[in-house]
Design an enzyme around this catalytic site. Structure first.
Site, PDB file in Angstrom:
ATOM      1  CG  ASP A 210       3.637   2.582  -9.477  1.00 31.23           C
ATOM      2  OD1 ASP A 210       3.373   2.691  -8.256  1.00 31.23           O
ATOM      3  OD2 ASP A 210       4.404   3.065 -10.137  1.00 31.23           O
TER       4      ASP A 210
ATOM      5  CE  LYS B  62       2.951   6.378   1.951  1.00 27.41           C
ATOM      6  NZ  LYS B  62       2.741   7.821   2.937  1.00 27.41           N
TER       7      LYS B  62
ATOM      8  N   GLY C  76      -8.190   2.007   0.485  1.00 25.87           N
ATOM      9  CA  GLY C  76      -7.396   0.993   0.976  1.00 25.87           C
ATOM     10  C   GLY C  76      -5.813   1.370   0.766  1.00 25.87           C
TER      11      GLY C  76
ATOM     12  CG  ASP D 279      -1.011   8.906   4.645  1.00 24.59           C
ATOM     13  OD1 ASP D 279      -0.050   7.906   4.800  1.00 24.59           O
ATOM     14  OD2 ASP D 279      -2.276   8.386   4.557  1.00 24.59           O
TER      15      ASP D 279
ATOM     16  N   GLY E 198      -3.231   1.135  -1.039  1.00 24.36           N
ATOM     17  CA  GLY E 198      -2.797   0.800  -2.561  1.00 24.36           C
ATOM     18  C   GLY E 198      -1.342   0.662  -2.698  1.00 24.36           C
ATOM     19  NE  ARG E 199       1.907   5.572  -1.861  1.00 21.49           N
ATOM     20  CZ  ARG E 199       2.236   6.950  -1.918  1.00 21.49           C
ATOM     21  NH1 ARG E 199       3.649   6.753  -2.446  1.00 21.49           N
ATOM     22  NH2 ARG E 199       2.071   8.028  -1.333  1.00 21.49           N
TER      23      ARG E 199
ATOM     24  NE  ARG F  55      -5.236   4.594   6.687  1.00 22.55           N
ATOM     25  CZ  ARG F  55      -4.255   5.331   5.973  1.00 22.55           C
ATOM     26  NH1 ARG F  55      -4.240   6.481   5.743  1.00 22.55           N
ATOM     27  NH2 ARG F  55      -3.054   4.486   6.013  1.00 22.55           N
TER      28      ARG F  55
ATOM     29  CG  ASP G 110      -8.337   8.727   2.657  1.00 16.92           C
ATOM     30  OD1 ASP G 110      -8.900   9.468   2.321  1.00 16.92           O
ATOM     31  OD2 ASP G 110      -7.129   8.643   2.126  1.00 16.92           O
ATOM     32  CG  ASN G 111      -4.685  11.097   4.121  1.00 16.55           C
ATOM     33  OD1 ASN G 111      -4.309   9.884   3.988  1.00 16.55           O
ATOM     34  ND2 ASN G 111      -4.575  11.640   3.223  1.00 16.55           N
TER      35      ASN G 111
END
Length: 495
Positions: free
Chosen positions: A124, A112, A89, A265, A91-92, A182, A255-256
């Protein structure tokens, strides 16, 4: 400006599916502009009040979102270096909204690097300045080169520090895509069904993909097979363009790979300089899984994973499971056929030839062997090959077997009957004079991180907008390969 939230509205009601989860960006401490893509903003119909204004800075830094923004993080799974991770998912990243451009086309608007989400897995959720600059430069260069790609609308520095190996300035990129769906999203749906989600979720997701990207599939006799076939064709076209340009994605996890066929990405990516089929730039790809020459095979492998995720949808009435698997396998294996057709045609154009034959295919292979044997720059050599129609190129003249290869090439050019001027023009339309070379991307990053100076970044942005044009003399250094001591052979994703 017309906006929508069709994906969130379709799937947010099923919280167990986790395809869409509400989330909000972190407050940037002191956001400042890095770059803004006014041309793209105009194409999207974004009003000038959201360009390089205080309101625009608030939007693209995530600090002051308008009421019409409903930020969500998207769920997806993925095979990362062939290992399946069922819950990845955003994440950032945060999907802000969908923009309906003046021409009616729909685009995702995504931040992003804007902080943690429900998918951050302890990270983070932020992005260092370097990877944001790299993605801005390379994604816009790919667009100018004619490659389907996500694009960069804005980049801001946040005023915060991001801790990686060392503390780095934080930044956020605003990414634009036809969608962020994706292969890994389809895998996520399939996994959720094995965990108890309703089987109808698989069809609902595939139907959304059809409506969003491939509406012609809807009216076919077997719409989901038609959908898979169209995705295969889109990916074949995109990867063929990568290969023709010497582009190495670096992290072709499932996922990319987007279902739209857009390149996504730009982490450990790079363009080859010397032609090397085994070129690897990603610092984490120690085994070379995603090396340049492996990219078509990896795309095939990833598409097989998509077919597995959608296998129940591909079934025909009365078909046995074995027959279904065989049919799906046959569908997936259309990829190499389509890829080779796209690649061979593009390489013929790069050699000034207007059609593909067994002779042009052999000529291409032998040309690449010459480049490899003599460690010549991939991009420059194609561009200089056009020059040989008018003059001698010294380093070609010194190459063993050059004369024999040149004779074969000239014979094919003569047979097609085009003048040298027509051939040269064709070659320059398909062979860029400038690409985002790794050492210049890194130089731009180092200069900005060290002093805030954007000179190299802005000059690179300028010259990469028109990569097939003759490079102005004052910017010609950006077209030159790196000296041996300046080569950058390893890149990082920034997570």
């Amino acid at each position: 400006m017309q906006t929508d939230n069709s994906y969130a509205n379709t799937f947010a009601t099923d919280s167990d599916a986790e395809l869409v989860l509400p989330s909000h960006p972190a407050q940037a401490r002191e956001p400042q502009w890095l770059a803004f893509n006014a041309e793209l903003a105009g194409q999207l119909g974004i009003p000038e009040s959201l360009h390089t204004t205080a309101a625009g800075l608030g939007l693209y830094s995530g600090t002051e979102l308008p009421d019409w923004i409903q930020p969500v993080a998207l769920g997806y799974a993925g095979h990362q270096f062939a290992n399946f991770v069922p819950r990845l998912g955003d994440g950032r990243a945060l999907l802000l909204t969908e923009i309906i451009a003046p021409d009616g086309e729909r685009f995702d608007l995504q931040l992003k690097g804007s902080g943690t989400t429900p998918f951050s897995r302890g990270g983070d959720g932020k992005a260092p300045l370097g990877p944001v600059m790299r993605e801005f430069l390379v994604s816009e260069a790919m667009h100018a080169l004619g490659v389907p790609t996500t694009r960069a609308l804005a980049a801001v520095v946040t005023g915060d520090w991001v801790q990686r190996d060392e503390a780095q300035p934080g930044a956020i990129i605003t990414r634009v895509a036809k969608s962020h769906l994706r292969i890994g999203t389809a895998q996520f749906v399939a996994h959720k069904i094995t965990q108890g989600a309703d089987e109808s979720l698989r069809q609902a997701f595939a139907d959304y993909v059809i409506a969003r990207h491939y509406p012609l599939s809807k009216d076919r006799k077997h719409p989901y097979r038609a959908l898979l076939r169209q995705i295969i064709d889109q990916q074949a076209h995109t990867v063929a363009l990568w290969m023709s340009l010497g582009f190495v994605h670096g992290v072709m996890n499932t996922d990319n790979m987007t279902l739209s066929g857009e390149t996504i990405d730009y982490g450990p990516c790079a363009f080859m300089e010397n032609y090397d089929p085994n070129a690897v730039f990603s610092a984490i790809d120690r085994a070379g899984r995603y090396a340049y020459q492996n990219q078509p095979g990896i795309a095939l492998w990833n598409l097989a994973r998509l077919a597995e995720a959608w296998l129940p949808l591909l079934a025909k009435s009365g078909e046995s499971q074995q027959q279904l698997i065989e049919a799906a396998t046959e569908l997936v294996h259309e990829f190499p056929i389509r890829y080779e057709a796209y690649y061979d045609q593009k390489m013929a154009f790069k050699l000034g030839l207007n059609s593909v034959t067994a002779e042009t295919q052999a000529l291409t292979r032998d040309w690449l062997s010459l480049l490899q044997d003599h460690a010549l720059d991939y991009t420059q050599s194609f561009r200089q090959l056009a020059d040989t129609l008018e003059t001698n190129v010294e380093h070609f003249e010194k190459m063993q077997s050059w004369a024999a290869w040149q004779q074969r090439w000239h014979k094919l050019l003569t047979l097609q009957g085009d003048s040298d001027a027509v051939v040269s023009a064709r070659m320059r339309q398909h062979n860029p004079a400038v690409i985002p070379r790794n050492h210049w991307v890194e130089a731009a990053i180092k200069q900005t991180v060290a002093s805030g100076d954007l000179t190299i970044f802005n000059e690179l942005t300028q010259v990469l907008r028109t990569p097939y044009d003759v490079v102005p003399l004052e910017l010609s250094r950006y077209a030159e390969p790196a000296a041996p001591e300046k080569r950058v052979t390893r890149t990082f994703c920034g997570t």
